[in-house]
Write a protein that holds these residues in place. Structure first.
Motif, PDB file in Angstrom:
ATOM      1  N   GLY A  24       4.588   4.128  40.265  1.00 31.15           N
ATOM      2  CA  GLY A  24       5.970   3.747  40.555  1.00 31.15           C
ATOM      3  C   GLY A  24       6.099   2.735  41.682  1.00 31.15           C
ATOM      4  O   GLY A  24       7.101   2.729  42.405  1.00 31.15           O
ATOM      5  N   VAL A  25       5.087   1.881  41.848  1.00 28.50           N
ATOM      6  CA  VAL A  25       5.129   0.872  42.911  1.00 28.50           C
ATOM      7  C   VAL A  25       5.268  -0.515  42.273  1.00 28.50           C
ATOM      8  O   VAL A  25       4.493  -0.853  41.376  1.00 28.50           O
ATOM      9  N   PRO A  26       6.257  -1.342  42.711  1.00 31.28           N
ATOM     10  CA  PRO A  26       6.376  -2.691  42.155  1.00 31.28           C
ATOM     11  C   PRO A  26       5.117  -3.503  42.403  1.00 31.28           C
ATOM     12  O   PRO A  26       4.461  -3.341  43.440  1.00 31.28           O
ATOM     13  N   MET A  27       4.798  -4.366  41.464  1.00 33.43           N
ATOM     14  CA  MET A  27       3.532  -5.084  41.534  1.00 33.43           C
ATOM     15  C   MET A  27       3.677  -6.458  40.894  1.00 33.43           C
ATOM     16  O   MET A  27       4.415  -6.623  39.932  1.00 33.43           O
ATOM     17  N   PHE A  28       2.999  -7.446  41.474  1.00 42.98           N
ATOM     18  CA  PHE A  28       2.855  -8.741  40.808  1.00 42.98           C
ATOM     19  C   PHE A  28       1.496  -9.317  41.176  1.00 42.98           C
ATOM     20  O   PHE A  28       0.756  -8.714  41.964  1.00 42.98           O
ATOM     21  N   ALA A  29       1.141 -10.483  40.606  1.00 42.93           N
ATOM     22  CA  ALA A  29      -0.167 -11.090  40.869  1.00 42.93           C
ATOM     23  C   ALA A  29      -0.014 -12.492  41.435  1.00 42.93           C
ATOM     24  O   ALA A  29       0.957 -13.195  41.118  1.00 42.93           O
ATOM     25  N   VAL A  30      -0.991 -12.872  42.263  1.00 47.14           N
ATOM     26  CA  VAL A  30      -1.120 -14.242  42.766  1.00 47.14           C
ATOM     27  C   VAL A  30      -2.538 -14.682  42.417  1.00 47.14           C
ATOM     28  O   VAL A  30      -3.508 -14.045  42.857  1.00 47.14           O
ATOM     29  N   LYS A  31      -2.684 -15.737  41.609  1.00 49.56           N
ATOM     30  CA  LYS A  31      -4.007 -16.108  41.092  1.00 49.56           C
ATOM     31  C   LYS A  31      -4.241 -17.612  41.251  1.00 49.56           C
ATOM     32  O   LYS A  31      -3.428 -18.433  40.804  1.00 49.56           O
ATOM     33  N   ALA A  32      -5.363 -17.954  41.878  1.00 49.56           N
ATOM     34  CA  ALA A  32      -5.733 -19.366  42.081  1.00 49.56           C
ATOM     35  C   ALA A  32      -6.734 -19.782  40.998  1.00 49.56           C
ATOM     36  O   ALA A  32      -7.689 -19.045  40.705  1.00 49.56           O
ATOM     37  N   ILE A  33      -6.513 -20.950  40.435  1.00 55.44           N
ATOM     38  CA  ILE A  33      -7.313 -21.390  39.283  1.00 55.44           C
ATOM     39  C   ILE A  33      -8.659 -21.980  39.726  1.00 55.44           C
ATOM     40  O   ILE A  33      -8.704 -22.981  40.445  1.00 55.44           O
ATOM     41  N   THR A  34      -9.745 -21.333  39.267  1.00 55.53           N
ATOM     42  CA  THR A  34     -11.105 -21.821  39.534  1.00 55.53           C
ATOM     43  C   THR A  34     -11.674 -22.605  38.359  1.00 55.53           C
ATOM     44  O   THR A  34     -12.659 -23.325  38.523  1.00 55.53           O
ATOM     45  N   ASP A  35     -11.124 -22.393  37.182  1.00 58.02           N
ATOM     46  CA  ASP A  35     -11.738 -22.999  35.995  1.00 58.02           C
ATOM     47  C   ASP A  35     -10.697 -23.205  34.913  1.00 58.02           C
ATOM     48  O   ASP A  35      -9.706 -22.484  34.838  1.00 58.02           O
ATOM     49  N   ALA A  38     -18.502 -20.551  33.849  1.00 64.73           N
ATOM     50  CA  ALA A  38     -19.266 -20.036  34.991  1.00 64.73           C
ATOM     51  C   ALA A  38     -19.591 -21.164  35.969  1.00 64.73           C
ATOM     52  O   ALA A  38     -19.526 -20.980  37.191  1.00 64.73           O
ATOM     53  N   GLU A  39     -19.921 -22.339  35.427  1.00 66.82           N
ATOM     54  CA  GLU A  39     -20.249 -23.494  36.268  1.00 66.82           C
ATOM     55  C   GLU A  39     -19.015 -23.955  37.062  1.00 66.82           C
ATOM     56  O   GLU A  39     -19.089 -24.191  38.276  1.00 66.82           O
ATOM     57  N   GLN A  40     -17.880 -24.053  36.388  1.00 64.10           N
ATOM     58  CA  GLN A  40     -16.634 -24.442  37.069  1.00 64.10           C
ATOM     59  C   GLN A  40     -16.279 -23.416  38.140  1.00 64.10           C
ATOM     60  O   GLN A  40     -15.863 -23.766  39.247  1.00 64.10           O
ATOM     61  N   PHE A  41     -16.438 -22.133  37.778  1.00 64.47           N
ATOM     62  CA  PHE A  41     -16.069 -21.056  38.698  1.00 64.47           C
ATOM     63  C   PHE A  41     -16.856 -21.176  40.004  1.00 64.47           C
ATOM     64  O   PHE A  41     -16.286 -21.153  41.097  1.00 64.47           O
ATOM     65  N   THR A  42     -18.177 -21.324  39.886  1.00 70.19           N
ATOM     66  CA  THR A  42     -19.037 -21.397  41.071  1.00 70.19           C
ATOM     67  C   THR A  42     -18.684 -22.618  41.917  1.00 70.19           C
ATOM     68  O   THR A  42     -18.596 -22.540  43.142  1.00 70.19           O
ATOM     69  N   GLU A  43     -18.444 -23.732  41.244  1.00 68.51           N
ATOM     70  CA  GLU A  43     -18.107 -24.994  41.910  1.00 68.51           C
ATOM     71  C   GLU A  43     -16.794 -24.880  42.705  1.00 68.51           C
ATOM     72  O   GLU A  43     -16.671 -25.412  43.805  1.00 68.51           O
ATOM     73  N   ASN A  44     -15.817 -24.157  42.162  1.00 69.63           N
ATOM     74  CA  ASN A  44     -14.454 -24.193  42.715  1.00 69.63           C
ATOM     75  C   ASN A  44     -14.030 -22.922  43.436  1.00 69.63           C
ATOM     76  O   ASN A  44     -12.896 -22.842  43.916  1.00 69.63           O
ATOM     77  N   LEU A  45     -14.945 -21.937  43.531  1.00 71.25           N
ATOM     78  CA  LEU A  45     -14.558 -20.645  44.119  1.00 71.25           C
ATOM     79  C   LEU A  45     -14.070 -20.795  45.564  1.00 71.25           C
ATOM     80  O   LEU A  45     -13.033 -20.226  45.939  1.00 71.25           O
ATOM     81  N   ALA A  46     -14.776 -21.569  46.370  1.00 68.76           N
ATOM     82  CA  ALA A  46     -14.411 -21.691  47.788  1.00 68.76           C
ATOM     83  C   ALA A  46     -13.050 -22.373  47.931  1.00 68.76           C
ATOM     84  O   ALA A  46     -12.170 -21.893  48.663  1.00 68.76           O
ATOM     85  N   LEU A  47     -12.854 -23.477  47.201  1.00 71.20           N
ATOM     86  CA  LEU A  47     -11.579 -24.206  47.266  1.00 71.20           C
ATOM     87  C   LEU A  47     -10.421 -23.316  46.815  1.00 71.20           C
ATOM     88  O   LEU A  47      -9.381 -23.220  47.488  1.00 71.20           O
ATOM     89  N   ALA A  48     -10.595 -22.645  45.694  1.00 72.56           N
ATOM     90  CA  ALA A  48      -9.513 -21.803  45.165  1.00 72.56           C
ATOM     91  C   ALA A  48      -9.218 -20.637  46.107  1.00 72.56           C
ATOM     92  O   ALA A  48      -8.054 -20.258  46.274  1.00 72.56           O
ATOM     93  N   SER A  49     -10.254 -20.080  46.740  1.00 69.31           N
ATOM     94  CA  SER A  49     -10.037 -18.946  47.649  1.00 69.31           C
ATOM     95  C   SER A  49      -9.263 -19.388  48.891  1.00 69.31           C
ATOM     96  O   SER A  49      -8.458 -18.619  49.435  1.00 69.31           O
ATOM     97  N   GLU A  50      -9.491 -20.622  49.349  1.00 69.82           N
ATOM     98  CA  GLU A  50      -8.719 -21.173  50.478  1.00 69.82           C
ATOM     99  C   GLU A  50      -7.264 -21.366  50.074  1.00 69.82           C
ATOM    100  O   GLU A  50      -6.351 -21.016  50.821  1.00 69.82           O
ATOM    101  N   ARG A  51      -7.053 -21.943  48.889  1.00 67.57           N
ATOM    102  CA  ARG A  51      -5.679 -22.142  48.395  1.00 67.57           C
ATOM    103  C   ARG A  51      -4.970 -20.791  48.244  1.00 67.57           C
ATOM    104  O   ARG A  51      -3.803 -20.642  48.588  1.00 67.57           O
ATOM    105  N   LEU A  52      -5.725 -19.812  47.735  1.00 62.11           N
ATOM    106  CA  LEU A  52      -5.176 -18.465  47.562  1.00 62.11           C
ATOM    107  C   LEU A  52      -4.740 -17.893  48.915  1.00 62.11           C
ATOM    108  O   LEU A  52      -3.650 -17.330  49.036  1.00 62.11           O
TER     109      LEU A  52
END
Ligand code: SAH
Length: 240
Positions: A184-195, A204-218
């Motif tokens: 009974g708890v309201p919920m939503f998502a915030v997702k940064a695009i890695t690939d 998998a290649e895109q993910f590894t390449e962009n994980l750091a950038l996307a995590s900063e944006r997140l």
């Protein structure tokens, strides 16, 4: 509020930015809790933690469900946010580093159960809290988040994603939404695009390449999201 995250690398930038400190888990789960005070709001970041058998981050729906249950039980948050990285589609206008907030519902695209009643149970369709005000205020894209336990997608997954109008593809949000709805708890998502799922380069290649950038944006967006709700909670509650 509680922010549920799968990977240490996704969580590190936001933990550092808000100066959250780790508190003891007191649980057999590998979950790690980081707490901070932001304005008039207590924030707990719950990270799934390392799988004790395989030594990698506990990504996927089982760990996400357990972490969500544990953080709700222990901290009684008024709001749960599933935060992390995800795939998007060029055909739907997604770019690497974009941050989406969830709209409408959370769906699964790998739970195919062709028996009356169970087919809908498989898809899930757990509600997202209303993020229109947040998205407008922060200039974020909105979309339906679709979850499975695979990084890639089969032809059946593709068909199910299309049928359910999925815009953002990842591996945890529907499980977090399922538990939040039970509790009974309201919920939503915030997702940064890695690939970009429809790009010729392997996911998998895109993910590894962009994980750091996307995590900063997140982390940037999460700081502003926390600010948005810390203010609107003071004004009488989130736009949920
Ligand atoms: N090999 C990686 C594993 C990451 S799995 C590593 O160990 O570094 C992908 C994680 O990012 C999951 O938690 C998932 O939620 C998210 N994710 C990002 N892009 C995704 C995509 N296209 N499909 C599914 N999950 C994705």
């Amino acid at each position: 509020m509680a922010v549920v995250m799968a990977m240490e690398a996704e969580a590190r930038p936001i933990v550092e930015r808000i100066g959250a400190r780790e508190v003891e888990g007191a649980t057999p789960l590998p979950v790690r809790f980081f707490v901070a005070r932001a304005g008039d709001c207590d924030v707990v970041i719950a990270v799934n933690g390392r799988d004790p058998r395989h030594g990698v981050d506990s990504i996927g729906t089982e760990a996400a469900a357990l972490t969500t249950w544990e953080v709700i039980r222990r901290f009684a948050p008024e709001l749960v946010i599933s935060a992390g990285t995800a795939g998007g589609w060029q055909a739907k206008g997604a770019c690497i580093g974009d941050v989406y907030v969830s709209s409408d519902v959370f769906v699964h695209h790998d739970r195919r159960i062709a028996i009356a009643g169970f087919d809908a149970y498989g898809v899930g369709r757990y509600p997202s809290a209303d993020t229109t005000g947040l998205a407008e205020s922060l200039g974020l894209k909105r979309g339906v988040v679709t979850t499975s336990n695979s990084l890639d997608e089969s032809d059946d997954d593709r068909r199910m994603i299309a049928a359910n109008g999925g815009d953002v593809k990842e591996m945890e949000a529907a499980a977090v939404a399922y538990v939040a709805e039970l509790a009974g708890v309201p919920m939503f998502a915030v997702k940064a695009i890695t690939d970009l799922v429809d790009h010729h380069t392997a996911t998998a290649e895109q993910f590894t390449e962009n994980l750091a950038l996307a995590s900063e944006r997140l982390a940037e967006v999460l700081v502003r999201t926390i600010g948005f709700f810390a203010v609107s909670v003071g004004n009488g509650g989130p736009d949920a």
